[in-house]
Design a protein around this motif. Structure first.
Motif, short mmCIF file in Angstrom:
data_model
loop_
_atom_site.label_atom_id
_atom_site.label_comp_id
_atom_site.label_asym_id
_atom_site.label_seq_id
_atom_site.Cartn_x
_atom_site.Cartn_y
_atom_site.Cartn_z
N PRO A 51 12.41 -0.37 -6.93
CA PRO A 51 12.48 0.50 -5.69
C PRO A 51 11.84 -0.12 -4.41
O PRO A 51 10.87 -0.81 -4.50
N LEU A 52 12.26 0.08 -3.41
CA LEU A 52 12.04 -0.50 -1.81
C LEU A 52 10.31 -0.36 -1.66
O LEU A 52 9.82 -1.56 -1.45
N LYS A 53 9.91 0.76 -1.94
CA LYS A 53 8.43 0.99 -1.45
C LYS A 53 7.33 0.49 -2.64
O LYS A 53 6.39 -0.39 -2.24
N GLU A 54 7.89 0.27 -4.01
CA GLU A 54 6.97 -0.44 -4.71
C GLU A 54 7.17 -1.70 -4.56
O GLU A 54 6.30 -2.73 -4.84
N PHE A 55 8.43 -2.42 -4.29
CA PHE A 55 8.42 -3.76 -3.90
C PHE A 55 7.63 -4.27 -2.78
O PHE A 55 6.89 -5.17 -2.70
N GLU A 56 7.61 -3.66 -1.61
CA GLU A 56 7.05 -3.80 -0.54
C GLU A 56 5.51 -3.97 -0.75
O GLU A 56 4.74 -4.73 -0.23
N LEU A 57 5.10 -2.89 -1.65
CA LEU A 57 3.75 -2.79 -1.78
C LEU A 57 3.24 -3.88 -2.46
O LEU A 57 2.13 -4.77 -2.46
N LEU A 58 3.90 -4.40 -3.75
CA LEU A 58 3.47 -5.54 -4.48
C LEU A 58 3.71 -6.78 -3.69
O LEU A 58 2.93 -7.76 -3.78
N PHE A 59 4.86 -6.91 -2.86
CA PHE A 59 5.03 -8.05 -2.01
C PHE A 59 3.59 -8.29 -1.16
O PHE A 59 3.39 -9.45 -0.73
N LEU B 170 2.96 3.73 10.73
CA LEU B 170 1.93 4.49 11.58
C LEU B 170 2.10 5.96 11.39
O LEU B 170 1.13 6.92 11.60
N ASP B 171 3.43 6.26 11.54
CA ASP B 171 3.58 7.86 11.63
C ASP B 171 3.98 8.54 10.33
O ASP B 171 4.02 9.60 10.35
N TYR B 172 3.58 7.88 9.31
CA TYR B 172 3.58 8.46 7.97
C TYR B 172 2.47 9.72 8.02
O TYR B 172 1.30 9.43 8.20
N GLU B 173 3.06 10.84 7.34
CA GLU B 173 2.40 12.29 7.19
C GLU B 173 1.61 12.55 6.07
O GLU B 173 1.03 13.51 5.65
N GLY B 174 2.11 11.85 5.16
CA GLY B 174 1.52 11.95 3.65
C GLY B 174 0.10 11.62 3.42
O GLY B 174 -0.57 11.41 4.46
N ASP B 175 -0.17 11.70 2.12
CA ASP B 175 -1.73 11.18 1.90
C ASP B 175 -1.82 10.17 1.11
O ASP B 175 -0.86 9.44 0.79
N GLU B 176 -3.08 9.60 1.08
CA GLU B 176 -3.46 8.25 0.21
C GLU B 176 -2.96 8.30 -1.22
O GLU B 176 -2.75 7.41 -1.83
N ARG B 177 -2.79 9.41 -1.93
CA ARG B 177 -2.42 9.50 -3.16
C ARG B 177 -0.91 8.84 -3.64
O ARG B 177 -0.71 8.44 -4.52
N THR B 178 0.02 8.76 -2.29
CA THR B 178 1.30 8.22 -2.32
C THR B 178 1.05 6.91 -2.92
O THR B 178 1.57 6.05 -3.76
N VAL B 179 0.01 6.21 -2.27
CA VAL B 179 -0.25 4.57 -2.62
C VAL B 179 -0.60 4.57 -4.03
O VAL B 179 -0.18 3.60 -4.87
N ASP B 180 -1.50 5.37 -4.62
CA ASP B 180 -1.98 5.44 -6.02
C ASP B 180 -0.83 5.58 -6.97
O ASP B 180 -0.82 4.84 -8.01
N VAL B 181 0.12 6.36 -6.70
CA VAL B 181 1.04 6.59 -7.59
C VAL B 181 2.04 5.43 -7.44
O VAL B 181 2.44 5.10 -8.67
N HIS B 182 2.29 4.98 -6.58
CA HIS B 182 2.94 3.65 -6.22
C HIS B 182 2.33 2.41 -7.05
O HIS B 182 3.13 1.77 -7.92
N ILE B 183 1.03 2.48 -7.00
CA ILE B 183 0.22 1.34 -7.83
C ILE B 183 0.52 1.53 -9.19
O ILE B 183 0.68 0.64 -9.84
#
Length: 227
Positions: A153-161, A183-196
C-alpha cells in the motif's frame, strides 16, 4: 545545499525579498521573477529545483504559470495565496500545485515546506533502491527478494522507501510524519508505529535481509542484517 535553486515568483518585491532572505539563510540559491512570464524565461535558463509562486500576478498568474511549467518540468510548486477558500486550493491542486501557504505567512513555514517538498520529490526521482537482498521499485510500489515480489500500500511503501533511501539514518516519528503524511497531518505518532509493524511483517514474509530497528527514544532506522 547551495546547489539547490529556488525560483521565487511574486509581483510584490517586498514579499520576494522576505522569502529570499530566509531561503538564502538556509543555503539555497534564489532566483526571483516578478510575474509568470519572467518566471518561464528563468526556468528555461536555470536548473530550478522548486518554485514558490504567488497566485495573483499580472501577465501570467500563478495558476497559469503552474499549468505551463508542469507540462515541461518535473519540479514541485509551492503556491502562496491570499485566498484561503477551498475552491482556490482545489483549482491549484488540479493544476499540479504540490503545497500551499496562505498569506500572511511565517517565512519559516515557507522554508519548512520547501524542505519537505524537496525531500518528497527526491523520493520520487530515485526509482529503485537495493539494500541487502531487498530491491525496492518505486514505479510498481513493489518490493522483492530473489524472484518473490509483493506490492505494498502507498504509505507503507513510502515509509520503507524513505528509510531505505538513507539506510542507517535514524528518522524520528515526526520526521516520518512530515515527509510521508505531510505537514498538515492531524493524526498522532501511533500511525507510524502501526505502519512500521506492517512493513516489518512484509519484510519477514519475503525473508529480506534487512530490518527496521527501533532506536528507543528517537525513532527508526533500516539496517542490513549480516549473518
Amino acid at each position: 545545499m547551495n546547489h539547490v535553486k529556488v525560483l521565487v515568483v511574486d509581483d510584490d518585491a517586498h514579499i520576494r525579498e522576505l522569502i529570499s532572505i530566509f531561503l538564502i539563510a538556509e543555503g539555497y540559491t534564489v532566483i526571483e521573477a516578478e510575474n509568470g512570464a519572467e518566471a518561464l524565461l528563468a526556468l528555461e535558463s536555470n536548473n530550478i529545483q522548486i518554485v514558490v509562486v504567488d497566485v495573483m500576478m499580472p501577465e501570467v498568474d500563478g495558476y497559469e504559470l503552474t499549468k505551463e511549467l508542469k507540462k515541461y518540468y518535473d519540479i514541485p510548486v509551492l503556491m502562496v495565496t491570499a485566498k484561503g477558500e477551498s475552491q482556490d486550493k482545489l483549482k491549484g491542486f488540479d493544476l499540479g500545485v504540490d503545497d500551499y501557504v496562505v498569506k500572511p505567512f511565517d517565512p519559516l513555514e515557507i522554508v519548512a515546506r520547501v524542505k519537505a517538498l524537496l525531500r518528497r520529490f527526491q523520493l520520487l526521482t530515485d526509482k529503485n533502491i537495493v539494500v541487502g537482498n531487498l530491491s525496492i521499485n518505486q514505479i510498481k510500489y513493489e518490493i522483492s527478494v530473489s524472484n518473490q515480489s509483493i506490492t505494498l500500500p502507498l504509505k507503507e511503501f513510502e515509509l520503507l522507501f524513505k528509510l531505505a533511501s538513507q539506510a542507517g539514518r535514524i528518522f524520528t516519528r515526526n520526521d516520518l510524519i512530515e515527509q510521508i503524511w505531510g505537514l498538515d497531518y492531524e493524526g498522532d505518532e501511533r500511525t507510524v508505529d502501526v505502519h512500521i509493524k506492517r512493513v516489518r511483517e512484509r519484510l519477514r514474509e519475503l525473508m529480506a535481509k534487512v530490518e527496521i530497528v527501533t532506536v528507543r527514544g528517537l525513532g527508526y532506522k533500516l539496517e542490513e542484517i549480516h549473518t
